[in-house]
Design a protein around this motif. Sequence first.
Motif, mmCIF file in Angstrom:
data_model
loop_
_atom_site.group_PDB
_atom_site.id
_atom_site.type_symbol
_atom_site.label_atom_id
_atom_site.label_comp_id
_atom_site.label_asym_id
_atom_site.label_seq_id
_atom_site.Cartn_x
_atom_site.Cartn_y
_atom_site.Cartn_z
ATOM 1 N N ASP A 291 7.895 5.220 -4.586
ATOM 2 C CA ASP A 291 6.573 5.182 -5.198
ATOM 3 C C ASP A 291 5.641 6.219 -4.570
ATOM 4 O O ASP A 291 5.699 6.482 -3.362
ATOM 5 C CB ASP A 291 5.962 3.782 -5.035
ATOM 6 N N LYS A 292 4.781 6.784 -5.389
ATOM 7 C CA LYS A 292 3.783 7.750 -4.909
ATOM 8 C C LYS A 292 2.542 6.978 -4.461
ATOM 9 O O LYS A 292 1.601 6.778 -5.225
ATOM 10 C CB LYS A 292 3.448 8.743 -6.017
ATOM 11 N N LEU A 293 2.575 6.538 -3.209
ATOM 12 C CA LEU A 293 1.515 5.697 -2.677
ATOM 13 C C LEU A 293 0.353 6.543 -2.153
ATOM 14 O O LEU A 293 0.560 7.621 -1.595
ATOM 15 C CB LEU A 293 2.065 4.819 -1.550
ATOM 16 N N ILE A 294 -0.857 6.034 -2.342
ATOM 17 C CA ILE A 294 -2.049 6.694 -1.838
ATOM 18 C C ILE A 294 -2.217 6.323 -0.368
ATOM 19 O O ILE A 294 -2.281 5.146 -0.016
ATOM 20 C CB ILE A 294 -3.296 6.259 -2.632
ATOM 21 N N GLU A 295 -2.291 7.326 0.491
ATOM 22 C CA GLU A 295 -2.480 7.071 1.916
ATOM 23 C C GLU A 295 -3.954 7.117 2.283
ATOM 24 O O GLU A 295 -4.741 7.831 1.666
ATOM 25 C CB GLU A 295 -1.716 8.108 2.753
ATOM 26 N N ASN A 296 -4.303 6.344 3.298
ATOM 27 C CA ASN A 296 -5.647 6.421 3.858
ATOM 28 C C ASN A 296 -5.727 7.631 4.788
ATOM 29 O O ASN A 296 -4.709 8.252 5.130
ATOM 30 C CB ASN A 296 -5.974 5.129 4.618
ATOM 31 N N SER B 3 -1.595 2.876 -8.268
ATOM 32 C CA SER B 3 -0.283 3.211 -7.704
ATOM 33 C C SER B 3 0.073 2.357 -6.489
ATOM 34 O O SER B 3 1.235 2.275 -6.097
ATOM 35 C CB SER B 3 -0.233 4.689 -7.321
ATOM 36 N N ASN B 4 -0.925 1.711 -5.882
ATOM 37 C CA ASN B 4 -0.705 0.850 -4.708
ATOM 38 C C ASN B 4 -0.768 -0.627 -5.060
ATOM 39 O O ASN B 4 -0.770 -1.466 -4.161
ATOM 40 C CB ASN B 4 -1.755 1.147 -3.628
ATOM 41 N N TRP B 5 -0.794 -0.944 -6.343
ATOM 42 C CA TRP B 5 -1.034 -2.322 -6.805
ATOM 43 C C TRP B 5 0.243 -2.972 -7.326
ATOM 44 O O TRP B 5 1.043 -2.358 -8.025
ATOM 45 C CB TRP B 5 -2.083 -2.296 -7.916
#
Length: 520
Positions: A458-463, A482-484
């Motif tokens: 998955d293309k996860l959004i990073e902090n 995308s993180n849900w």
Amino acid sequence: MKTARSILGMAAAMTLTSTAVLAQEPTPGYNYHIPAKVMTPDTVETRIGTLKFFDGMPHNETVEKLYDNLLHIRGVETFLNGVPATSIEGLRQGQLSLGADASHKVVIFDKLADSAALFLTANTDTVYTSAFLDLQKDGPTVVEIPAKCGPGTVNDAYFRFVVDMGAPGPDAGKGGKYLILPPDYKGELEGPIGGKSTEIDGESYYVVKSPSYVNWLILRGFLVDGKPDAANAMFKEGLKIYPLSKAAKPPKMEFISGSEKFWNTVHANNYEFYEELNHVIQREPVSFLDPELRGLFASVGVYKGKPFAPTEHQKKILTDAVAIGNATARALVFQPRLEDVHYYPGSKWSTAFVGGDYQWLGDKGQGGRNLDARTLFFYQATVNTPAMVLKMIGRGSQYAYIASDKSGDYLDGGKNYKLTIPANVPAKDFWSVVIYDPQTRSELQTSQPFPSKNNKRDKLIENKDGSVTLYFGPTAPAGKESNWTQTVPKKGWYTLLRLYGPLEPWFDKTWRPGEIELVK
């Protein structure tokens, strides 16, 4: 040498003791005073009602009540201790429903394990290939493992470890031939647990002997670029299963897809549970289980060589017993109180291998087998191997599960939550978070076929600090889709964190996941 004074002192003490005993009135009906702790009163109040006795001998109505209670106790214990056997049987029956009725007919999750099937805590991150061996029908059976196979395991019909294959096995991911011997095998070959390299007709085999006829083979293949194609090809081109007697001309392998279709592998939680267990006991050899366990099952009528035929009265008691057994297992899983079940102080993250042993033996067996820990595992999970427990840096896998938020409340599918996965996750291969339905302990069924997040797929959004915040709820938070992972209102859920190829910071706990927090 005793002095005259010490002898006189001892005599005086004995005289005082004798006088004290003689001073006590004899218990009616006896020549002496009988300690109350060894006596049974004529009436005793208990949780099952009033018990009545004539001089320690129970009245007829009390006898009936006690025998019913004994059957109930044994029925509950049979459920809690029989789950490993019925869970394997549920898997076997599930594969039969797909047409996998021989060892060379294997089920492959070629499009990954989605939420359609009922399969205890399956992951969405590897290509599962699953087969059942029938050593009674086929005799010694060969399993050829292809090179680069991920973690693989053979478990017997009571979910006991037989041997690892692939990366954590004797072949160490290089591939090889395994020979599984039946429990009644008599011959020159030896099969200790763990595998022994043996040459047969010029071929090298890792030989093991199983305690049961039925054995489950489960293999995993890793995704490449987030896709299952390479693993599918590896298994379809390299996996071979056949009787040793047919080594010269083995049957052609058949691969049956287990993806994108509903099928059930979960054991019964009602009276049918005893019938499932009975099927296992009738099929397997007497030596399959130790006398204590066989005796427990026999006490409720599950007796090898005899029909399971309780009376209607007994059936009613066993129906209640399995309901309480099922409820008890759920308490152990979702509100665990076992010592060392939580990974961190004040945390809700728990281990399914309480005690750090795949046999659930704590303190090197000092306290025997932790029966509740075993139930906690097998009620919600499958695959039993040391590779899921031992500290194997960069190999094997590690797991943690959580069913409550930071405040201790169950996770509610109608509410919104977040979970922060700190940066530098100690996983050489990948990490994932998959959510499950507490009813079925299988993947939660929503509009998302894969209720999970995987850092490689998955293309996860990073902090900004490299951490990842995951979100759970009935609707996606704006900009965080995308993180849900979707949940279902009016249903609960829980989740497993998986680390494949775990690294030192996981074991020394210098890295730890965040807690699940309610977002209001």
